[in-house]
Design an enzyme around this catalytic site. Structure first.
Site, short mmCIF file in Angstrom:
data_model
loop_
_atom_site.label_atom_id
_atom_site.label_comp_id
_atom_site.label_asym_id
_atom_site.label_seq_id
_atom_site.Cartn_x
_atom_site.Cartn_y
_atom_site.Cartn_z
N ASP A 1 41.31 36.72 45.76
CA ASP A 1 40.43 37.28 44.74
C ASP A 1 39.51 38.30 45.41
OD1 ASP A 1 41.42 35.72 42.68
OD2 ASP A 1 39.90 34.17 42.91
N ARG B 1 46.71 42.97 42.54
CA ARG B 1 46.30 42.61 41.18
C ARG B 1 45.16 43.58 40.81
NH1 ARG B 1 42.91 37.54 41.12
NH2 ARG B 1 44.84 36.36 40.98
N ARG C 1 30.33 34.75 35.12
CA ARG C 1 31.03 36.05 35.03
C ARG C 1 31.80 36.17 33.73
NH1 ARG C 1 31.46 35.04 40.59
NH2 ARG C 1 33.56 34.18 40.48
P1 FDA Z 1 37.27 44.05 28.74
O1 FDA Z 1 36.10 43.44 29.41
O2 FDA Z 1 37.12 45.39 28.13
O3 FDA Z 1 37.82 43.03 27.66
C1 FDA Z 1 38.81 43.35 26.72
C2 FDA Z 1 38.81 42.27 25.64
O4 FDA Z 1 39.22 41.03 26.21
C3 FDA Z 1 37.44 41.98 25.04
O5 FDA Z 1 37.16 42.83 23.99
C4 FDA Z 1 37.59 40.54 24.61
O6 FDA Z 1 38.32 40.45 23.41
C5 FDA Z 1 38.47 39.96 25.70
N1 FDA Z 1 37.68 39.37 26.78
C6 FDA Z 1 37.51 39.86 28.04
N2 FDA Z 1 36.79 39.01 28.79
C7 FDA Z 1 36.49 37.96 27.98
C8 FDA Z 1 35.77 36.75 28.15
N3 FDA Z 1 35.22 36.42 29.33
N4 FDA Z 1 35.65 35.89 27.11
C9 FDA Z 1 36.22 36.18 25.92
N5 FDA Z 1 36.94 37.31 25.68
C10 FDA Z 1 37.06 38.19 26.69
N6 FDA Z 1 37.46 40.41 38.72
C11 FDA Z 1 37.05 40.58 40.01
O7 FDA Z 1 36.04 41.23 40.25
N7 FDA Z 1 37.79 40.05 41.02
C12 FDA Z 1 38.95 39.35 40.80
O8 FDA Z 1 39.57 38.88 41.76
C13 FDA Z 1 39.36 39.17 39.46
N8 FDA Z 1 40.50 38.48 39.16
C14 FDA Z 1 40.96 38.46 37.86
C15 FDA Z 1 42.19 37.87 37.57
C16 FDA Z 1 42.68 37.94 36.29
C17 FDA Z 1 44.02 37.32 35.98
C18 FDA Z 1 41.93 38.58 35.26
C19 FDA Z 1 42.48 38.70 33.88
C20 FDA Z 1 40.72 39.12 35.54
C21 FDA Z 1 40.20 39.05 36.82
N9 FDA Z 1 38.96 39.57 37.11
C22 FDA Z 1 38.58 39.72 38.42
C23 FDA Z 1 38.01 39.90 36.02
C24 FDA Z 1 38.07 41.35 35.62
O9 FDA Z 1 37.56 42.17 36.65
C25 FDA Z 1 37.28 41.61 34.33
O10 FDA Z 1 35.92 41.30 34.55
C26 FDA Z 1 37.76 40.83 33.12
O11 FDA Z 1 39.15 40.72 33.09
C27 FDA Z 1 37.32 41.53 31.81
O12 FDA Z 1 37.87 42.82 31.76
P2 FDA Z 1 39.11 43.24 30.81
O13 FDA Z 1 40.02 44.07 31.65
O14 FDA Z 1 39.72 42.05 30.23
O15 FDA Z 1 38.49 44.22 29.74
#
Ligand code: FDA
Length: 307
Positions: A130, A181, A285
């Site tokens: 991560d 990732r 987070r």
């Molecule tokens: P965005 O935040 O724009 O969300 C898009 C939509 O998804 C929202 O409108 C909502 O509907 C839904 N959504 C997103 N987050 C939600 C929540 N918490 N609760 C409810 N609904 C939610 N970051 C990092 O810094 N280091 C890492 O190693 C990782 N690893 C990682 C693994 C995986 C498998 C994922 C999916 C994410 C991570 N992240 C991460 C977190 C990532 O950086 C980011 O903060 C979140 O995925 C939210 O961003 P989105 O790309 O989903 O878009």
């Protein structure tokens, strides 16, 4: 502003104790965390596997303060790996370098990563480091490089689109053949290291995704952003990439509808499944990512729900 406050609260021990005891908070925790035990994590993994999804298991914990905690964390991951092999689950592991003592005893951390990588390779399991906040970015990328230099090609890491350095890291790791990732980035980072506006982060994400689709063997796109998911699908189709040559990744408890829809359409989907008791920083987070969650947290804090 609220998002920043919440992210700053991630390391607050007092708040963590309050959240653990709060009956208002627990149901929301249960949405994001599979449970306190490895058994709960494996149960969630089995259910997701039955629905055609892969998983990556995360034993929550980070920024340990005593080096012996690194060995304890590594031991849990060893148990994860033997269970995954015994049950033949479609599962990888996700590990935070600071949970293995990166900032306390770097040598020990490197040895633990090497040991886990070897055991994971024996079980045909992928290891993702991560990506934590920017003070450890370079050291995390270096851990991946060291693992590859030692022959552990099953080790990759998360890369955060928000960071200004990301285009260089994407090229650096792709040249190495390490699986990335790609995520947006979950930490509150200062302006000199990271894009601050959503639109800038999304643009950076898309640029990195395009590079990965052109150059990488098996990129992993971690996002629930439906516009990015659609753009990645379009770009992959345009490049003639088969659907099994990349995957989407989403978090346990987030956008389960989109997860199912992607699988039904023949895309690969891997769900990040966290388990364990040290869930507070991970949980904050997740709260910070969604404005509605922020309101909930503040309500719980200011209600009588404090012990
Ligand atoms: P965005 O935040 O724009 O969300 C898009 C939509 O998804 C929202 O409108 C909502 O509907 C839904 N959504 C997103 N987050 C939600 C929540 N918490 N609760 C409810 N609904 C939610 N970051 C990092 O810094 N280091 C890492 O190693 C990782 N690893 C990682 C693994 C995986 C498998 C994922 C999916 C994410 C991570 N992240 C991460 C977190 C990532 O950086 C980011 O903060 C979140 O995925 C939210 O961003 P989105 O790309 O989903 O878009």
């Amino acid at each position: 502003m609220l998002r920043w406050m919440l992210l700053r609260a991630a390391g607050d021990e007092r708040l963590a104790r309050w959240a653990a005891a709060s009956p208002t908070v627990r149901p929301v925790v249960d949405r994001y965390i599979a449970g306190d035990t490895l058994g709960a994590g494996l149960k969630a993994a089995r259910g997701l596997a039955d629905a055609g999804m892969a998983v990556t298991l995360d034993h929550v914990g980070e920024y340990i303060t005593d080096a012996s905690q690194a060995d304890e964390a590594a031991q849990v991951y060893r148990e994860v790996l033997s269970q995954v092999a015994a049950e033949d689950l479609p599962a990888g592991i996700s590990v935070k370098p600071t949970q293995l003592g990166l900032l306390l005893e770097r040598d020990r951390c490197e040895k633990l990563v090497a040991d886990l990588a070897q055991r994971a390779a024996d079980a045909a399991v992928h290891v993702t480091l991560d990506m934590e906040d920017h003070p450890v970015t370079e050291a995390t990328v270096a851990l991946v490089e060291q693992a590859h230099a030692a022959g552990a090609t099953n080790v990759g890491c998360a890369i955060q689109a928000a960071l200004h350095r990301t285009p260089d890291d994407v090229r650096r790791l792709t040249r190495l053949g390490a699986s990335i990732r790609l995520c947006k980035g979950a930490y509150a980072e200062p302006v000199h290291v990271a894009w601050q506006r959503r639109v800038e982060v999304d643009r950076a994400y898309l640029e990195a995704a395009r590079h990965l689709l052109r150059e990488a063997d098996y990129p992993r796109f971690a996002t629930h952003d439906h516009r990015l998911v659609a753009a990645i699908k379009r770009e992959a189709a345009h490049l003639g990439r088969p659907r099994d040559s990349y995957e989407f990744q989403m978090l346990f408890g987030v956008r389960a509808d989109m997860q199912r829809a992607l699988v039904a359409d023949g895309y690969r989907l891997c769900v990040y499944v966290p388990f364990g008791t040290e869930w507070f920083p991970y949980f904050t987070r997740r709260l910070a990512e969604r404005p509605a969650n922020l309101a909930f947290f503040l309500r719980a804090l200011t209600s009588g729900d404090q012990r």
